[in-house]
Design a protein around this motif. Sequence first.
Motif, short mmCIF file in Angstrom:
data_model
loop_
_atom_site.label_atom_id
_atom_site.label_comp_id
_atom_site.label_asym_id
_atom_site.label_seq_id
_atom_site.Cartn_x
_atom_site.Cartn_y
_atom_site.Cartn_z
N ARG A 40 63.68 59.35 35.34
CA ARG A 40 63.17 58.68 36.54
C ARG A 40 61.65 58.51 36.49
N ASP A 41 61.24 57.36 36.74
CA ASP A 41 59.72 57.14 36.64
C ASP A 41 59.42 56.15 37.96
N THR A 42 59.00 57.03 38.92
CA THR A 42 58.77 56.24 40.12
C THR A 42 57.83 55.21 40.10
N ALA A 43 56.49 55.14 39.26
CA ALA A 43 55.68 54.49 39.37
C ALA A 43 56.21 53.23 38.46
N ARG A 44 57.18 53.46 37.57
CA ARG A 44 57.75 52.25 36.75
C ARG A 44 58.77 51.48 37.91
N ILE A 45 59.47 52.25 38.64
CA ILE A 45 60.36 51.59 39.59
C ILE A 45 59.66 50.82 40.62
N GLU A 46 58.66 51.19 41.02
CA GLU A 46 57.78 50.34 42.14
C GLU A 46 57.24 49.11 41.45
N GLN A 47 56.70 49.50 40.07
CA GLN A 47 56.24 48.15 39.29
C GLN A 47 57.41 47.11 38.97
N VAL A 48 58.63 47.42 38.77
CA VAL A 48 59.42 46.67 38.48
C VAL A 48 60.24 45.90 39.60
N VAL A 49 60.07 46.70 40.82
CA VAL A 49 60.52 46.11 42.07
C VAL A 49 59.63 45.10 42.21
N GLY A 50 58.25 45.36 42.39
CA GLY A 50 57.17 44.57 42.81
C GLY A 50 57.14 43.20 41.87
N ASN A 51 57.46 43.24 40.69
CA ASN A 51 57.43 42.31 39.70
C ASN A 51 58.78 41.24 40.27
N VAL A 52 59.74 41.80 40.41
CA VAL A 52 60.98 41.10 40.45
C VAL A 52 60.89 40.47 42.31
N VAL A 53 60.35 41.17 43.09
CA VAL A 53 59.94 40.47 44.63
C VAL A 53 59.10 39.52 44.32
N ALA A 54 57.98 39.41 43.54
CA ALA A 54 57.00 38.43 43.35
C ALA A 54 57.78 37.16 42.74
N GLU A 55 58.43 37.53 41.73
CA GLU A 55 59.15 36.54 40.95
C GLU A 55 60.32 35.99 41.99
N ALA A 56 60.94 36.73 42.69
CA ALA A 56 61.88 36.09 43.62
C ALA A 56 61.14 35.16 44.68
N GLY A 57 60.25 35.32 44.92
CA GLY A 57 59.45 34.42 45.83
C GLY A 57 59.04 33.19 45.27
N ARG A 58 58.67 33.16 43.91
CA ARG A 58 58.37 32.06 43.32
C ARG A 58 59.47 31.31 42.85
N ALA A 59 60.63 31.85 42.44
CA ALA A 59 61.95 31.09 42.32
C ALA A 59 62.64 30.60 43.57
N GLY A 60 62.58 30.99 44.80
CA GLY A 60 63.13 30.77 45.85
C GLY A 60 64.31 31.54 46.24
N LEU A 61 64.27 32.83 45.65
CA LEU A 61 65.28 33.72 46.17
C LEU A 61 64.76 34.69 47.11
N SER A 62 65.24 35.12 48.20
CA SER A 62 65.13 35.83 49.28
C SER A 62 64.52 37.11 48.53
N PRO A 63 63.04 37.48 48.81
CA PRO A 63 62.65 38.75 48.43
C PRO A 63 63.25 39.82 48.83
#
Length: 93
Positions: A40-63
Amino acid sequence: MTELRAAIDVLDTRLVAMLALRQTYIERAAVLKSERGAVRDTARIEQVVGNVVAEAGRAGLSPAIAETVWRALIEASIAHEYDAFDARASATA
């Protein structure tokens, strides 16, 4: 509606294949990590979620959908990685 459902089924099949590949990476991580506490790497979890939420916005997926799905995926992946790590540790003990 039938055609739409069929298209969703095709997409689900592709998603399952991609998640299966992701799982193999999780299993590899369990081999590479020398300590169970590193799973469990909390910093990595938040990095992944941040990346995905940003990509979701670009792709038209609800963040909100993206974040909810990925947090659940990450937690399930961490549980799987713990199992893989423990199985490896048991096999070498």
